[in-house]
Design an enzyme around this catalytic site. Sequence first.
Site, PDB file in Angstrom:
ATOM      1  N   GLU A 149      56.883  16.330 -84.250  1.00  0.00           N
ATOM      2  CA  GLU A 149      55.607  16.101 -83.572  1.00  0.00           C
ATOM      3  C   GLU A 149      55.207  14.647 -83.749  1.00  0.00           C
ATOM      4  O   GLU A 149      55.562  14.036 -84.753  1.00  0.00           O
ATOM      5  CB  GLU A 149      54.533  17.019 -84.159  1.00  0.00           C
ATOM      6  CG  GLU A 149      54.803  18.480 -83.863  1.00  0.00           C
ATOM      7  CD  GLU A 149      53.734  19.394 -84.434  1.00  0.00           C
ATOM      8  OE1 GLU A 149      52.925  18.938 -85.265  1.00  0.00           O
ATOM      9  OE2 GLU A 149      53.710  20.558 -84.039  1.00  0.00           O
ATOM     10  N   LEU A 165      70.798   5.594 -78.120  1.00  0.00           N
ATOM     11  CA  LEU A 165      71.784   4.562 -77.820  1.00  0.00           C
ATOM     12  C   LEU A 165      72.368   4.694 -76.418  1.00  0.00           C
ATOM     13  O   LEU A 165      72.546   3.698 -75.725  1.00  0.00           O
ATOM     14  CB  LEU A 165      72.929   4.589 -78.834  1.00  0.00           C
ATOM     15  CG  LEU A 165      72.660   3.869 -80.144  1.00  0.00           C
ATOM     16  CD1 LEU A 165      73.844   4.027 -81.088  1.00  0.00           C
ATOM     17  CD2 LEU A 165      72.370   2.397 -79.910  1.00  0.00           C
ATOM     18  N   ALA A 166      72.695   5.906 -76.003  1.00  0.00           N
ATOM     19  CA  ALA A 166      73.424   6.074 -74.751  1.00  0.00           C
ATOM     20  C   ALA A 166      72.869   7.244 -73.946  1.00  0.00           C
ATOM     21  O   ALA A 166      72.147   8.092 -74.466  1.00  0.00           O
ATOM     22  CB  ALA A 166      74.906   6.309 -75.056  1.00  0.00           C
ATOM     23  N   SER A 167      73.257   7.261 -72.687  1.00  0.00           N
ATOM     24  CA  SER A 167      72.868   8.366 -71.814  1.00  0.00           C
ATOM     25  C   SER A 167      73.640   9.627 -72.170  1.00  0.00           C
ATOM     26  O   SER A 167      74.776   9.572 -72.619  1.00  0.00           O
ATOM     27  CB  SER A 167      73.145   8.014 -70.348  1.00  0.00           C
ATOM     28  OG  SER A 167      72.212   7.071 -69.898  1.00  0.00           O
ATOM     29  N   GLY A 168      72.999  10.735 -71.950  1.00  0.00           N
ATOM     30  CA  GLY A 168      73.584  12.052 -72.139  1.00  0.00           C
ATOM     31  C   GLY A 168      72.688  13.029 -71.402  1.00  0.00           C
ATOM     32  O   GLY A 168      71.814  12.625 -70.628  1.00  0.00           O
ATOM     33  N   VAL A 169      72.861  14.300 -71.651  1.00  0.00           N
ATOM     34  CA  VAL A 169      72.087  15.321 -70.945  1.00  0.00           C
ATOM     35  C   VAL A 169      70.586  15.154 -71.178  1.00  0.00           C
ATOM     36  O   VAL A 169      69.791  15.291 -70.248  1.00  0.00           O
ATOM     37  CB  VAL A 169      72.556  16.737 -71.347  1.00  0.00           C
ATOM     38  CG1 VAL A 169      71.641  17.803 -70.761  1.00  0.00           C
ATOM     39  CG2 VAL A 169      73.983  16.968 -70.891  1.00  0.00           C
ATOM     40  N   HIS A 170      70.187  14.826 -72.402  1.00  0.00           N
ATOM     41  CA  HIS A 170      68.750  14.637 -72.661  1.00  0.00           C
ATOM     42  C   HIS A 170      68.191  13.500 -71.807  1.00  0.00           C
ATOM     43  O   HIS A 170      67.089  13.610 -71.263  1.00  0.00           O
ATOM     44  CB  HIS A 170      68.488  14.343 -74.132  1.00  0.00           C
ATOM     45  CG  HIS A 170      68.669  15.522 -75.034  1.00  0.00           C
ATOM     46  ND1 HIS A 170      68.276  16.791 -74.701  1.00  0.00           N
ATOM     47  CD2 HIS A 170      69.196  15.611 -76.279  1.00  0.00           C
ATOM     48  CE1 HIS A 170      68.556  17.620 -75.690  1.00  0.00           C
ATOM     49  NE2 HIS A 170      69.123  16.923 -76.663  1.00  0.00           N
ATOM     50  N   HIS A 224      64.531  11.910 -80.083  1.00  0.00           N
ATOM     51  CA  HIS A 224      65.116  13.251 -79.971  1.00  0.00           C
ATOM     52  C   HIS A 224      64.327  14.245 -80.795  1.00  0.00           C
ATOM     53  O   HIS A 224      63.975  15.316 -80.337  1.00  0.00           O
ATOM     54  CB  HIS A 224      66.574  13.232 -80.432  1.00  0.00           C
ATOM     55  CG  HIS A 224      67.248  14.548 -80.277  1.00  0.00           C
ATOM     56  ND1 HIS A 224      67.097  15.574 -81.187  1.00  0.00           N
ATOM     57  CD2 HIS A 224      68.060  15.015 -79.306  1.00  0.00           C
ATOM     58  CE1 HIS A 224      67.798  16.615 -80.775  1.00  0.00           C
ATOM     59  NE2 HIS A 224      68.398  16.297 -79.629  1.00  0.00           N
TER      60      HIS A 224
END
Length: 130
Positions: free
Chosen positions: A48, A73-78, A12
């Site tokens: 970076e 860990l989990a799916s989301g919007v990103h 992230h």
Amino acid sequence: MTEKLGILAIGHGSKLPYNKEVVTQIADYIARKHSDVVVRAGFMENSEPTLGEAIEGFSGTGVTKIAAVPVFLASGVHITKDIPRILSLDENGCGTLEIDGKTVPLCYANPLGADELIADLVFKRVQEAL
């Protein structure tokens, strides 16, 4: 032609250094355990190298295919929207990159998810805390 795998470990990113340190260390662990694989870490924001810079890091390595794995860990919007858009992936999580004048296939892996290995790690952290 011999296949050469590249792995793009996607973090992230953060204004603080900890996320970058962890994702980079995980990428380093993979590279040490699998010396025939080229591993690069890249970040969505605030750290970076960026994803684009990490992809440029495959130049000169001879990779013939790349797997992009979100170190989340989990799916989301990103995971479901932002990263596929940045990497120009199709609805199946596939795409291509231009590296050293060659078209290199790119596939998108799932985030870490629920796994017994992660459960073991959580329990290990509990034991360390006690």
